[in-house]
Scaffold this active site. Structure first.
Site, PDB file in Angstrom:
ATOM      1  N   HIS A  13      30.899   7.279  36.501  1.00  0.00           N
ATOM      2  CA  HIS A  13      30.526   7.908  37.775  1.00  0.00           C
ATOM      3  C   HIS A  13      31.788   8.298  38.545  1.00  0.00           C
ATOM      4  CE1 HIS A  13      27.024   5.033  37.096  1.00  0.00           C
ATOM      5  NE2 HIS A  13      26.400   6.185  37.208  1.00  0.00           N
TER       6      HIS A  13
ATOM      7  N   GLN B  15      11.400   8.717  37.465  1.00  0.00           N
ATOM      8  CA  GLN B  15      11.885   8.965  36.107  1.00  0.00           C
ATOM      9  C   GLN B  15      11.757   7.755  35.184  1.00  0.00           C
ATOM     10  OE1 GLN B  15      15.911   9.919  37.685  1.00  0.00           O
ATOM     11  NE2 GLN B  15      16.679   8.864  35.872  1.00  0.00           N
TER      12      GLN B  15
ATOM     13  N   GLN C 181      28.193  14.156  30.284  1.00  0.00           N
ATOM     14  CA  GLN C 181      27.730  14.472  28.916  1.00  0.00           C
ATOM     15  C   GLN C 181      27.042  13.262  28.284  1.00  0.00           C
ATOM     16  OE1 GLN C 181      30.701  15.896  26.000  1.00  0.00           O
ATOM     17  NE2 GLN C 181      29.332  14.990  24.465  1.00  0.00           N
TER      18      GLN C 181
ATOM     19  N   GLN D 171      19.794  15.498  29.516  1.00  0.00           N
ATOM     20  CA  GLN D 171      19.562  15.668  30.955  1.00  0.00           C
ATOM     21  C   GLN D 171      20.380  16.846  31.495  1.00  0.00           C
ATOM     22  OE1 GLN D 171      19.397  12.342  33.982  1.00  0.00           O
ATOM     23  NE2 GLN D 171      21.542  12.923  34.239  1.00  0.00           N
TER      24      GLN D 171
END
Ligand code: AMP
Length: 288
Positions: free
Chosen positions: A37, A61, A148, A153
């Protein structure tokens, strides 16, 4: 660094930023932040004037039997990491604010969301595209950053942004890994010490795929069966899927030419892990 806890307060702040003609970079996360992150925040800081990090464990989700409740959370630690990376704004909305009781609108990308992770996690990508659309509408980013690590997603979000004419650039950043190659993930804390060692087999299998490909093996079936052997050696690892697909439509490729994505999902103990690697033909230099 400022923390915003409601949609309304952030939206107000964003309109002020926009009036000053500043660019906004958005890093959507579910928190329990790690170096993966942080790498997105760092890139956003380089590219844009104002970096917004959202921290929201998005209930939409998660499937009913998935880990929404026990998903790791540590806001204090997350805020420390964001501060260290000099993020400007942290958005930590309440679920009720994002999805009030009468909430009824969803965004759904067809086709590519049914493959790979979509096959084992029905509804997952609908939850992702819905929350990301909401975050785009609230934070109004010029650029949004994704890893990645979650390749499908990223591909789904790019497709959504393109199909719905969203005025945002999607940047996909490389996977940050632990020393033994395991892709960093908030879910890695679930692993016992023995599972943690076995978890490195996903990347070992992907490295092997790349080595075989670089040595001239273009037959996906052969590469996949070698990958299965690597992960199959680990007693607590159970493969969900291994696919070699094209990076646009995520269609399985039999004979690789040009570029492909090798993607793997496996359970190690009770923890579902995903990882991937790009297989790319190196351009030949010179004549021979
Ligand atoms: P998450 O909090 O797991 O939803 O992830 C938020 C963003 O960080 C997503 O775009 C992920 O793809 C990205 N991300 C997660 N792990 C990594 C990693 N190891 N390296 C790079 N990006 C990552």
């Amino acid at each position: 660094m400022q923390v915003y806890r409601s949609v309304r307060s952030l939206a107000k702040k964003v309109s002020e930023i926009k009036k000053r003609n500043k660019t906004i970079g958005l890093v959507p996360t579910m928190g329990f932040l790690h170096e993966g992150h942080a790498s997105l925040v760092r890139k956003a800081k380089k590219d844009t004037d104002c970096v917004i990090v959202s921290i929201f464990v998005n209930p939409a989700q998660f499937g009913p039997k998935e880990d929404f409740k026990k998903y790791p959370r540590d806001l204090k630690r997350d805020l420390d990491i964001c501060k260290k990376e000099d993020a400007d704004i942290i958005f930590v909305p309440e679920a009720k604010d994002m999805y009030p009781d009468d909430y009824s609108t969803h965004v759904s990308v067809e086709g590519i969301t049914e493959k790979l992770c979509g096959a084992s996690r029905p509804g997952h990508f609908r939850g992702v595209t819905t929350v990301v659309t909401k975050l785009f509408n609230i934070a109004m980013p010029d650029i949004a950053y994704f890893g990645q690590k979650d390749a499908q997603q990223a591909i789904v979000i790019k497709k959504m942004a393109e199909d719905l004419n969203m005025d945002v650039d999607i940047k996909v950043m490389p996977i940050v890994r632990e020393k033994d190659g395991l892709a960093m993930s908030s879910r890695n804390v679930y692993l016992s010490s023995s599972e943690r060692v076995q978890a490195a087999s996903l990347y070992k299998a992907l490295r092997l795929a790349k080595r075989l490909f670089d040595q001239g093996e273009k037959n996906s079936g052969k590469i996949i069966s070698k990958m299965k052997e690597v992960i199959g050696k680990e007693p607590d690892a159970k493969i969900d899927y291994i696919f070699i697909v094209d990076i646009k439509e995520l269609k399985a490729i039999k004979k690789i030419s040009g570029m492909a994505l090798a993607a793997v999902a496996a359970r190690v103990g009770n923890t579902r892990l995903i990882d991937n690697i790009i297989l790319r033909q190196r351009p030949r230099i010179g004549r021979f």
